[in-house]
Design a protein around this motif. Structure first.
Motif, PDB file in Angstrom:
ATOM      1  N   THR A  95      -6.467  11.674  -4.173  1.00 53.06           N
ATOM      2  CA  THR A  95      -7.755  11.274  -4.295  1.00 53.06           C
ATOM      3  C   THR A  95      -7.919  10.992  -5.777  1.00 53.06           C
ATOM      4  OG1 THR A  95      -8.476  13.520  -4.708  1.00 53.06           O
ATOM      5  CG2 THR A  95      -8.595  12.806  -2.503  1.00 53.06           C
ATOM      6  N   ARG A 126       0.844  -1.402  -0.075  1.00 56.33           N
ATOM      7  CA  ARG A 126      -0.060   0.110   0.103  1.00 56.33           C
ATOM      8  C   ARG A 126       0.842   1.218  -0.109  1.00 56.33           C
ATOM      9  NH1 ARG A 126      -5.644  -0.421   2.060  1.00 56.33           N
ATOM     10  NH2 ARG A 126      -6.099  -2.240   1.811  1.00 56.33           N
ATOM     11  N   VAL A 133      -7.499   0.738  -4.205  1.00 54.93           N
ATOM     12  CA  VAL A 133      -8.461   0.599  -3.089  1.00 54.93           C
ATOM     13  C   VAL A 133      -8.747   2.062  -2.731  1.00 54.93           C
ATOM     14  CG1 VAL A 133      -7.980  -1.784  -2.555  1.00 54.93           C
ATOM     15  CG2 VAL A 133      -6.945   0.026  -1.386  1.00 54.93           C
ATOM     16  N   GLY A 134     -10.131   2.143  -2.175  1.00 53.22           N
ATOM     17  CA  GLY A 134     -10.409   3.299  -1.604  1.00 53.22           C
ATOM     18  C   GLY A 134     -11.787   3.396  -1.020  1.00 53.22           C
ATOM     19  N   VAL A 135     -12.076   4.626  -0.250  1.00 56.35           N
ATOM     20  CA  VAL A 135     -13.346   4.872   0.431  1.00 56.35           C
ATOM     21  C   VAL A 135     -14.183   5.483  -0.392  1.00 56.35           C
ATOM     22  CG1 VAL A 135     -14.401   5.280   2.689  1.00 56.35           C
ATOM     23  CG2 VAL A 135     -12.100   4.476   2.486  1.00 56.35           C
ATOM     24  N   GLN A 136     -15.351   5.151  -0.687  1.00 54.37           N
ATOM     25  CA  GLN A 136     -16.410   6.253  -1.404  1.00 54.37           C
ATOM     26  C   GLN A 136     -16.805   7.212  -0.578  1.00 54.37           C
ATOM     27  OE1 GLN A 136     -19.623   4.126  -3.645  1.00 54.37           O
ATOM     28  NE2 GLN A 136     -20.939   5.610  -2.476  1.00 54.37           N
ATOM     29  N   GLN A 152     -15.798   1.758   4.786  1.00 56.47           N
ATOM     30  CA  GLN A 152     -15.141   0.470   4.465  1.00 56.47           C
ATOM     31  C   GLN A 152     -14.438   0.740   2.689  1.00 56.47           C
ATOM     32  OE1 GLN A 152     -15.240  -1.597   6.589  1.00 56.47           O
ATOM     33  NE2 GLN A 152     -14.308  -3.401   5.781  1.00 56.47           N
ATOM     34  N   GLU A 153     -13.125   0.511   2.834  1.00 50.87           N
ATOM     35  CA  GLU A 153     -12.180   0.377   1.712  1.00 50.87           C
ATOM     36  C   GLU A 153     -13.090  -0.810   0.823  1.00 50.87           C
ATOM     37  OE1 GLU A 153      -8.337  -0.303   2.623  1.00 50.87           O
ATOM     38  OE2 GLU A 153      -7.924   1.852   2.642  1.00 50.87           O
ATOM     39  N   SER A 154     -12.947  -0.489  -0.651  1.00 54.45           N
ATOM     40  CA  SER A 154     -13.132  -1.356  -1.493  1.00 54.45           C
ATOM     41  C   SER A 154     -12.322  -1.344  -2.822  1.00 54.45           C
ATOM     42  CB  SER A 154     -14.642  -1.481  -1.920  1.00 54.45           C
ATOM     43  OG  SER A 154     -14.901  -0.075  -2.595  1.00 54.45           O
TER      44      SER A 154
END
Length: 132
Positions: free
Chosen positions: A124, A7, A93-96, A104-106
């Motif tokens: 971002t 990461r 991966v990121g957080v909406q 939650q990250e997805s």
């Protein structure tokens, strides 16, 4: 041994995975700016700009031509980054945060990379509205 992927932020990802020549293009232009000035343009310092001392003399360059060259160099490295995401050489991966905020990250599909708006300074990605 951890199963977690490596990461890093976007700046580190650019420095790690993008073409060295694209990074060098930015380094060669950053020397004419202070890192604080790069931030006002929306760019992080990839390593060529000074944090404390005066930038390199512009010589035969104008501020406008250097700024244009900097913008073009960033367009080049972000295109490289986008293509690598599309080829799934790396994964995001990121957080909406919109239209609803999530905690939650997805995973962010690399196939969407053509529509990404990158803000490397803020770390971002903006996907923009769906269906426009």
């Amino acid at each position: 041994m951890s199963q977690d992927p490596v990461r890093c932020d976007m700046r580190a990802a650019l420095l790690t995975w993008c073409f060295e020549e694209r990074i060098e293009d930015i380094y060669n232009i950053e020397i004419y700016f202070m890192s604080q000035e790069l931030a006002t343009f929306g760019y992080p310092n990839l390593g060529g700009a000074s944090n404390r001392s005066a930038p390199a003399p512009m010589a035969e360059h104008s501020l406008e031509s250097l700024r244009t060259s900097l913008d073009h160099a960033w367009q080049g490295i972000l295109l490289d980054f986008r293509k690598r995401l599309q080829r799934q050489e790396m994964h995001l991966v990121g957080v909406q945060t919109a239209p609803e905020r999530q905690l939650q990250e997805s995973p962010i599909p690399g196939q969407w990379a053509a529509d990404f708006g990158f803000d490397v300074l803020a770390n971002t990605i903006d996907l923009g509205p769906i269906g426009t």
